[in-house]
Enzyme design. Structure first.
Site, PDB file in Angstrom:
ATOM      1  N   TYR A  13       0.857  -1.185   0.000  1.00  0.00           N
ATOM      2  CA  TYR A  13       0.000   0.000   0.000  1.00  0.00           C
ATOM      3  C   TYR A  13       0.890   1.231   0.000  1.00  0.00           C
ATOM      4  CZ  TYR A  13      -3.314   3.542   1.712  1.00  0.00           C
ATOM      5  OH  TYR A  13      -4.087   4.671   1.866  1.00  0.00           O
ATOM      6  N   ASP A  65       9.364   2.983  -0.686  1.00  0.00           N
ATOM      7  CA  ASP A  65       8.346   3.580   0.174  1.00  0.00           C
ATOM      8  C   ASP A  65       8.610   3.117   1.597  1.00  0.00           C
ATOM      9  OD1 ASP A  65       6.187   4.381   1.611  1.00  0.00           O
ATOM     10  OD2 ASP A  65       4.668   3.625   0.222  1.00  0.00           O
ATOM     11  N   LYS A  96       4.673   8.770   8.717  1.00  0.00           N
ATOM     12  CA  LYS A  96       4.471   8.135  10.024  1.00  0.00           C
ATOM     13  C   LYS A  96       5.486   8.610  11.083  1.00  0.00           C
ATOM     14  CE  LYS A  96       1.374   4.715   8.310  1.00  0.00           C
ATOM     15  NZ  LYS A  96       1.364   4.013   7.039  1.00  0.00           N
TER      16      LYS A  96
END
Ligand SMILES: *Cc1c(COP(=O)(O)O)cnc(C)c1O
Length: 427
Positions: free
Chosen positions: A143, A238, A266
């Protein structure tokens, strides 16, 4: 049936679509209303009825120092008192960038944004703009946020063009995103042979968190690097989740794989909205105002996000906080392994650094097809039993859980006790 949050969820659903502001929070895979959180403190969160939970979601990754870390709170209070947004350069942005570069030397130049989605979306546009090519390659089960080019599923059959994975994503766009199974270099090579000249880049979670924790097989990341080099495509790691979670310098250091572009989010924002993309200076030079790839943000490099990020990275760097988190995670994982082995429970635990997933499947998981073999009914029952014991884990089999620097040995022990008690009932 746990009553937690049901009335509140009803009220929320009257005004918020699905009762939430992000689908994963809705507990749909569990079939109970979500817990409504009132506050957090260290390794704990408290619901609106003052029930305490050991938090293994940690806001889906960011809270590696736990909730309300005193130094982070203090830095935020100081920043608030100076003003919350200017839309103009501040010294904090330079200070933050230098710190990020200290952990990720491959990020020669970078740009701050407000979320992981924004960062991956911008990295994809940049890869296309810098190479003049159209296609990107991603992996099933990874994702990368919800930008159109990345909400793409595999087409039917091998070596087919991608198809929209969400309504509203145009097939015309999705066809430029190719997909391969994670850890499958043969398919990657075949895709490069067919479309290599039009491939702008490959984007990958170097350790996948978003189908549950799945590790790269030896040689997988090196194989991606090699194919990108052979065909002049850009390798985009990523590391929004892995960035400060698999190791302080990300998966790129852990697996010795140097990307052209890196995406972070994050943890990097210390619990505030923040993402960043960066990499080779010659590629980043294509971003406006230096170059012709447009990307902007009113709140980008926001003073509060910079303050929380700077103090979080400084604590991670100096206070051995990461080693603490990793040690507690290791203890938990070893304990769970011992429990599932001694009780012959059909489950597998996978972890790296401070991330872990207990798959309700007896065999190791290397890709999405493997992960989907998990027994979801078993997961649901397990999940509800843990929640009743005050253990708050990701409410889906296909997610990572996290350990923070402030989880105590007592937290780990009581979690293991709850899991052992549950596993004694599993047949
Ligand atoms: C969470 C995540 C994103 C998206 O970040 P948001 O801040 O939720 O937009 C992108 N990539 C990975 C690997 C993630 O884990």
């Amino acid at each position: 049936m746990i009553k937690v949050g049901s009335d509140l969820f009803g009220a929320a659903s009257d005004v918020l679509v699905g009762g939430v502001n992000s689908p994963a929070r809705a507990f749909k895979a569990i079939g109970i209303p979500p817990v409504f959180i009132d506050r957090g403190e260290g390794p704990y969160i408290y619901d609106t009825e003052n029930r305490r939970y050991i938090d293994y979601i940690q806001s889906w990754g960011p809270m590696i120092l736990g909730h309300c870390h005193p130094q982070v709170s203090e830095a935020l209070h100081r920043a608030v008192d100076k003003g919350t947004s200017f839309g103009a350069p501040t010294v904090a942005e330079t200070e933050m960038a230098k710190r990020v570069q200290g952990f990720f030397p491959s990020m020669e130049k970078m740009r701050f944004v407000s979320s992981g989605t924004e960062a991956t979306m911008s990295a994809i546009r940049l890869a296309r703009g810098a190479t003049g090519r159209r296609k990107i390659l991603k992996f099933e089960g990874c994702y990368h946020g919800h930008a159109d080019s990345l909400l793409v599923a595999a087409g039917s059959g091998a070596l087919t063009l991608g198809e929209p994975d969400s309504k509203g994503v145009l097939a015309d766009l999705a066809q430029h995103t190719l997909t391969a199974p994670f850890n499958d270099l043969d398919t990657v090579k075949a895709i490069f042979e067919r479309w290599g000249d039009d491939l702008a880049g490959v984007i990958v979670e170097p350790v996948v968190g978003n189908m549950g924790v799945v590790l790269p097989q030896p040689g997988f990341l090196a194989g991606l690097r090699q194919s990108c080099d052979d065909y002049g495509a850009l390798l985009i790691l990523d590391e929004v989740m892995t960035g400060f979670r698999v190791g302080l310098n990300g998966a790129q250091a852990l697996y010795d794989c140097k990307p052209d572009l890196t995406v972070l989010g994050k943890v990097v924002g210390g619990g505030l909205p923040c993402g960043v993309y960066g990499g080779r200076a010659d590629i980043m030079a294509h971003v406006a105002p230096e170059g012709g790839v447009y990307q902007a943000g009113t709140l980008s490099g926001n003073p509060l996000a910079m303050a929380a990020g700077i103090i979080t990275l400084d604590i991670l760097k100096t206070a051995d906080a990461f080693a603490m988190a990793e040690k507690q995670c290791q203890q938990l994982v070893v304990g769970i392994k011992e429990i599932i082995t001694s009780h012959s429970v059909p489950a597998t635990i996978q972890s790296v650094g401070t991330m872990w997933t207990l798959f309700w499947c007896p065999d190791p998981i290397h890709n999405l097809t493997d992960a989907k073999r998990s027994d979801l009914a078993q997961f649901r029952t397990f999940y509800k039993a843990m929640l009743r014991q005050g253990i708050y884990m990701a409410p889906s089999q296909f997610e990572a859980n996290f350990v923070s620097a402030v989880h105590t040995e007592e937290n780990i022990d009581s979690t293991l006790t709850a899991i052992r008690t549950y596993c004694q009932t599993v047949r």
